[in-house]
Design an enzyme around this catalytic site. Structure first.
Site, mmCIF file in Angstrom:
data_model
loop_
_atom_site.group_PDB
_atom_site.id
_atom_site.type_symbol
_atom_site.label_atom_id
_atom_site.label_comp_id
_atom_site.label_asym_id
_atom_site.label_seq_id
_atom_site.Cartn_x
_atom_site.Cartn_y
_atom_site.Cartn_z
ATOM 1 N N LYS A 158 0.836 -1.208 0.000
ATOM 2 C CA LYS A 158 0.000 0.000 0.000
ATOM 3 C C LYS A 158 0.861 1.244 0.000
ATOM 4 O O LYS A 158 1.829 1.319 0.767
ATOM 5 C CB LYS A 158 -0.850 0.073 1.273
ATOM 6 C CG LYS A 158 -2.067 -0.773 1.304
ATOM 7 C CD LYS A 158 -2.872 -0.428 2.571
ATOM 8 C CE LYS A 158 -3.991 -1.420 2.755
ATOM 9 N NZ LYS A 158 -4.744 -1.149 3.996
ATOM 10 N N GLY A 164 -8.545 6.233 -2.175
ATOM 11 C CA GLY A 164 -9.367 5.873 -3.335
ATOM 12 C C GLY A 164 -8.902 4.578 -3.987
ATOM 13 O O GLY A 164 -9.102 4.364 -5.174
ATOM 14 N N ARG A 297 -12.608 13.241 7.753
ATOM 15 C CA ARG A 297 -13.532 14.105 6.999
ATOM 16 C C ARG A 297 -14.892 13.432 6.957
ATOM 17 O O ARG A 297 -15.064 12.341 7.475
ATOM 18 C CB ARG A 297 -13.023 14.263 5.566
ATOM 19 C CG ARG A 297 -12.847 12.882 4.921
ATOM 20 C CD ARG A 297 -12.459 12.956 3.463
ATOM 21 N NE ARG A 297 -11.870 11.698 3.022
ATOM 22 C CZ ARG A 297 -12.545 10.650 2.570
ATOM 23 N NH1 ARG A 297 -13.866 10.676 2.516
ATOM 24 N NH2 ARG A 297 -11.928 9.552 2.190
#
Ligand code: ADP
Ligand code: ADP
Ligand code: MG
Length: 660
Positions: A158, A164, A297
């Site tokens: 990763k 996304g 968020r």
């Protein structure tokens, strides 16, 4: 509470935020790029200012311009939405410096959670379980490879700065480790400007379960239950639901409390989501779960939480940012019924989900009510451009039970129609029609496992769809005597006949229509159907097909017919020889850019001999990478193609000449 806020975003989320602000009597300031001058969020806001060209880097990512507009317009706070500047610690800091309240967490919290490796280390210190793996500083190939061997395979590479679903690679065995490492690194560098990676054990059978947390400025924190986002394609969420099906009360409590521990460890404030991966190899009951990342968020899928709690998360964000305490304590957070969200995208599932652009000349959906909500930034007549995420809308439903919510979603998807761009509507409908999905037998591999059933195969257009299209063309003529003037028809045994050819993708369908006194006979693939138009209301048709009643919607644009019937969507083109060039890409071996984009990588070389289906190059368009493959076997001929070159829509990329 604030008197006026600026929304540093576009599309559905900007509209969503404006709605709550309005309801609370707060004035709104929108910002927009040149491409968005007439968009819905601009029309909805009280004031709107242009901030630059279409490219996000010159508009929605220009924190400096946005701050100066906030100051000029007298806004007291900035809501960043999701994406764009929402997880940009520098922007949060600049806002506070300018004495504008950033509606989100502190810059410090954003930084702590911004990089996946650092976030994991933070979580380990807080006693939160994380996926075992390597999160170290040393990024040398030898070390990563030896760490990979220690972790074992399969494993996941990763990008630490990823998001996304980008910069992530699955590695099945040691042999492919280095090549996957370099491809993860190059994608990470081009997408995030940071090629650092971490390694993680790959959980084969997993559910993605995330917890919505909320904290105020005086240290209170609650969780608003969980969402299950296991239905993913390329690690991107497609369908989300709340609560997670079959999650026990005990586990809901445990995972919720763990999320709160994570949030408190970093002194979080505002709305945030802790994403967990649950290892369901041995079922969900008592399954181990691990922290994956925190999104600092509002999430795309926050509406499902709103529907099961009856709370307005944007309102909570505004209240917390304005210094109020959390409105409810943990035990008072409701959990009622079940909710689903689907992300409706402009993309073509029959072509590897290639993003689509164009004007939506039709966009309709059922009336909104207590069990159905739409969040969208687009209206009929608007354009889906190449510059931003191709999401058209989020369709959200609520039901007393999961099965009731599924029924609502099926009805909504069946009665939603979009023409002008291809969408994933039918794909979504197919998901809600799968038995395994209905009984909540799924994990993050669900979409891949069932992909052939979820996406249309070749030659899939049904006779009833073809008949609906034909009727939409012929029916207006059928009413009067002018049927005899129908120019394409001919007469045989005193019956007027006409032949229609429809194309969809690479398939063609012939339909032979014979006009009868009280209807038609239509022949498709050797079978004859007695067809009658029973009723027509605008674009909606009710027909009888060999006595069976069938309803459908047909949207007509020149000779293009988008046909919606019983959850299926077909994009038919009435082919007229001589007028239409047929799609003969395969025949002459030229490849035309499917959409405007950038040549991200050349895989094959000029002059190379390629086999049909071989990857030739990677085109990056609308933030996604698309592999362009050889349409046939032969010798590659590029004209002036090179890496990083921008190519226009319809540009001839290359040609494949006959070999030998
Ligand atoms: P969320 O975590 O809010 O559910 P995702 O994890 O799907 O959202 O996406 C993370 C971020 O990436 C979001 O801020 C979203 O704006 C962005 N994003 C989502 N899908 C795409 C896409 N197809 N292309 C580019 N960006 C995307
Ligand atoms: P992003 O920032 O791109 O959202 P995440 O770390 O949240 O990246 O992972 C995205 C998705 O990838 C997850 O929702 C999950 O489906 C899959 N995934 C991530 N880590 C693992 C893992 N260790 N094992 C299996 N699947 C994983
Ligand atoms: Mg994630």
């Amino acid at each position: 509470m604030f008197e006026k806020i600026l929304i540093a975003n576009r599309g559905e989320i900007a509209c969503r935020i404006i709605e709550t602000a309005r309801r609370r009597g707060i004035k709104t300031v929108a910002v927009f790029s040149e491409a968005d001058a007439n968009s819905r969020h601009v029309r909805m806001a009280d004031e709107a200012y242009e901030i630059g060209p279409a490219e996000a880097s010159e508009s929605y990512l220009r924190g400096d311009k946005i701050i100066s507009i906030a100051l000029k317009s007298g806004a007291e706070a900035i809501h960043p939405g999701y994406g764009f500047l929402s997880e940009n610690a520098d922007f949060a800091r600049e806002c506070e410096k300018a004495e504008l309240r950033f509606i989100g967490p502190s810059a410090e919290s954003i930084l702590l959670m911004g990089l996946k490796d650092q976030a994991k280390i933070e979580m380990i210190n807080a006693g939160v379980p994380v996926v075992p793996g390597y999160d170290g500083e040393d990024q040398s190939e030898e070390l990563l490879k030896s760490e990979a061997e220690k972790i074992g395979f399969p494993l996941l590479i990763k990008a630490v700065a990823g998001g996304g679903g980008k910069g992530m690679r699955l590695v099945e065995n040691l042999d492919e480790f280095l090549s996957q490492l370099s491809s993860a690194k190059s994608e990470a560098m081009s997408s995030f400007g940071n090629d650092r990676v971490l390694l993680e054990k790959y959980i084969r059978k997993a559910r993605h379960i995330e917890v919505q947390v909320f904290a105020d400025m005086v240290g209170n924190a609650v969780y608003l239950h969980e969402r299950d986002c296991s239905l993913q394609r390329r690690h991107q969420k497609v369908v989300e639901e709340a609560p997670a099906p079959d999650l026990s009360e005990d586990m809901r409590f445990e995972i919720g409390e763990t999320a709160i521990r994570a949030a408190k460890a970093i002194k979080y404030r505002g709305a945030g989501t802790i994403e967990f991966i649950v290892d369901v190899e041995h079922g969900l009951k008592d399954a181990p779960f691990y922290f994956m990342e925190m999104n600092t968020r509002l999430q795309v899928e926050h509406p499902v939480t709103e529907l099961i709690t009856g709370l307005d998360l944007v309102e909570w964000q505004l209240r917390v940012a304005a210094g109020e305490r959390l409105p409810l304590t943990q035990n008072d957070i409701p959990l009622k019924g079940h909710a689903f969200e689907v992300r409706l995208y402009a993309e073509d599932p029959s072509k590897g989900f290639l993003p689509q652009t164009g004007k939506l000349h039709h966009f309709s959906y059922p009336a909104v009510n207590g069990s159905f909500r739409v969040d969208t930034g687009i209206e009929e007549g608007d354009e889906v451009s190449i510059y931003y995420d191709p999401m058209i809308a989020k369709l959200i439903v609520w039901g007393e039970s999961r099965s009731e919510a599924i029924r609502h979603m099926r009805r909504v998807l069946k009665n939603t129609a979009i023409a002008g761009v291809k969408t994933n509507l039918e794909f979504l409908y197919n998901i809600f029609n799968r038995k395994a999905f209905n009984v909540a037998d799924f994990d993050t591999g669900f979409i891949d496992k069932y992909i052939v059933h979820l996406t249309p195969g070749d030659e899939h257009v049904s006779p009833s769809t073809l008949v609906l299209a034909a009727l939409a063309e012929l029916a207006p003529h059928a009413k009067g005597a002018d049927v005899w003037d129908w120019s394409d028809g001919w007469q045989l045994n005193s019956h007027l006949k006409t032949n229609i050819t429809y194309l969809e993708n690479d398939s063609s369908y012939d339909i032979l229509v014979t006009y009868l006194r009280d209807g038609y006979e239509m022949e498709v693939a050797g079978k004859r159907y007695q067809v009658k138009l029973l009723d027509r209301d605008g674009d909606d048709y009710l027909i009888s097909l060999n006595g069976e009643k069938i309803s459908g919607k047909v949207i007509t644009e020149d000779r293009d017919f988008t046909v919606f019937s019983d959850g299926s969507v077909s994009y038919l083109h009435h082919y007229v020889p001589g007028v239409d060039g047929r799609d003969d890409e395969k025949a002459d071996g030229t490849i035309v850019t499917p959409m405007p984009g950038k040549v991200a990588k050349m895989i094959a070389e000029n002059g190379a001999e390629v086999q049909e289906g071989d990857p030739i190059l990677i085109l990056e368009a609308m933030k996604m990478e698309h592999t362009i493959k050889a349409p046939k076997t032969g010798i590659l001929e590029f004209n002036s193609l090179q890496e990083n070159m921008q190519v226009a829509d319809g540009h001839v990329l290359l040609r494949i000449a006959e070999s030998g």
